[in-house]
Design an enzyme around this catalytic site. Structure first.
Site, short mmCIF file in Angstrom:
data_model
loop_
_atom_site.label_atom_id
_atom_site.label_comp_id
_atom_site.label_asym_id
_atom_site.label_seq_id
_atom_site.Cartn_x
_atom_site.Cartn_y
_atom_site.Cartn_z
N TYR A 1 -2.52 2.29 -11.13
CA TYR A 1 -2.65 0.93 -11.64
C TYR A 1 -2.89 1.01 -13.14
O TYR A 1 -3.96 1.42 -13.59
CB TYR A 1 -3.82 0.26 -10.93
CG TYR A 1 -3.96 -1.23 -11.14
CD1 TYR A 1 -3.06 -1.97 -11.89
CD2 TYR A 1 -5.03 -1.91 -10.56
CE1 TYR A 1 -3.21 -3.34 -12.05
CE2 TYR A 1 -5.19 -3.28 -10.71
CZ TYR A 1 -4.28 -3.99 -11.46
OH TYR A 1 -4.45 -5.33 -11.63
N LYS B 1 1.67 0.41 -10.43
CA LYS B 1 1.56 -1.03 -10.60
C LYS B 1 1.44 -1.27 -12.10
O LYS B 1 0.45 -0.91 -12.73
CB LYS B 1 0.35 -1.59 -9.86
CG LYS B 1 0.22 -3.11 -10.01
CD LYS B 1 -1.04 -3.65 -9.34
CE LYS B 1 -1.16 -5.16 -9.60
NZ LYS B 1 -2.44 -5.70 -9.07
#
Length: 318
Positions: free
Chosen positions: A146, A174
């Site tokens: 992330y 992400k």
């Protein structure tokens, strides 16, 4: 590529459409496992989501306990079975704690892990790499990195991402870095699957070779987000653009103001009579005025999405 050419589909280890699912609470601020199961089932079976990301930022991970996180994964996994991938957010600023959460998520039935860069302490890139490799070594589950420097204070550099891509269980990113050049460099040089973590970036990243999205807006309008991806993957790039633009009112209302997505999405879901409940402090619930604006934005997006679906495609030159 013209409007009728089908793009080559990139690898998608967590499907194409993952909802960054909120964590429902009861009116007395307890974890609402029944509500979580109902919401998860709606997102997957009615909304077309391929995956659910639990205990991310939108899922209020900073204010849910380790036991609540494990219970949530277990409940949602029971509700959706193998109809969707369950990705558990395990990121903290403490490597030992993150490893413990990763192992707990694996025991509870998660199919993958979401690991954010450690926040606040602002470690070096070497330290970030060590942290993320340690988490990936801790279980047999695939890991989605992330990259959200606006919240953590530490970006993953292209060089670090290239190094981490060599780990057999680090398979996806992400992407909330707002750095398309970095994303393109890593996409060109690795097999990492890229997921847009910001809804306004879904189509641009997909056109670069991204695998899909982890969408906040999908909590309230999953079919509208799915329609965008379906149109692009069917080769209807103009239609995909119309659908991305149709989402703008909802995206702006949900994530474009001073209130975080948790607050706005929960207000929308409560308005719609869907499981959500209160937010936990330090967040404050949306007031009536904001809720009304959110409801109007959702309706505008749904209307524009319907219009996009019935628009006549432009003729292909030649």
């Amino acid at each position: 590529m013209n409007a009728m050419t089908t793009p080559c589909a990139p690898a998608a280890p967590f499907g194409r459409l993952a909802a960054a699912m909120i964590t429902p609470f009861t009116p007395d601020d307890e974890l609402d496992t029944d509500g979580a199961q109902r919401l998860a089932t709606r997102l997957v079976d009615d909304g077309g989501c391929d995956a659910l990301v639990l205990s991310g930022t939108t899922g209020e991970s900073p204010t849910t306990s380790d036991a609540e996180k494990e219970t949530l994964v277990r409940a949602v996994a029971e509700a959706v079975g193998n109809r969707a991938r369950i990705v558990a957010g395990v990121g903290t600023s403490d490597t030992r704690h993150t490893v413990a959460l990763a192992r707990s998520a694996e025991r509870a039935g998660a199919h993958g892990l979401l690991a954010v860069t450690p926040y606040y302490s602002r470690p070096t890139q070497e330290a970030v790499s060590h942290h993320l490799r340690t988490v990936a070594d801790a279980t047999g589950l695939p890991v989605m990195l992330y990259d959200i420097p606006g919240r953590t204070g530490t970006a993953l550099t292209a060089r670090t991402l290239l190094r981490l891509a060599a780990h057999p269980r680090i398979v996806a990113v992400k992407d909330c870095a707002y750095d398309p050049l970095k994303s393109a460099k890593v996409l060109a040089a690795t097999d990492l699957a890229y997921y847009a973590g910001c809804d306004e970036q879904i189509l641009p990243l997909r056109a670069l070779g991204g695998s899909g999205c982890v969408s906040t807006a999908a909590n309230a309008a999953p079919r509208a987000v799915r329609a965008l991806l379906d149109a692009y993957d069917a080769g209807d790039t103009a239609g995909a653009a119309r659908r991305q633009l149709a989402l703008v009112p909802l995206i702006e209302a949900v994530t474009g103001g001073e209130n975080p997505g948790t607050v706005t999405v929960k207000a929308l879901l409560n308005h719609l009579g869907l499981p959500a409940g209160p937010v936990r402090g330090p967040l404050l619930a949306a007031d009536a005025e904001l809720t009304s604006r959110l409801a109007d934005a959702l309706q505008t997006t749904l209307d524009r999405t319907a219009d996009a679906a019935t628009a006549v495609p432009a003729a292909v030159p030649g």
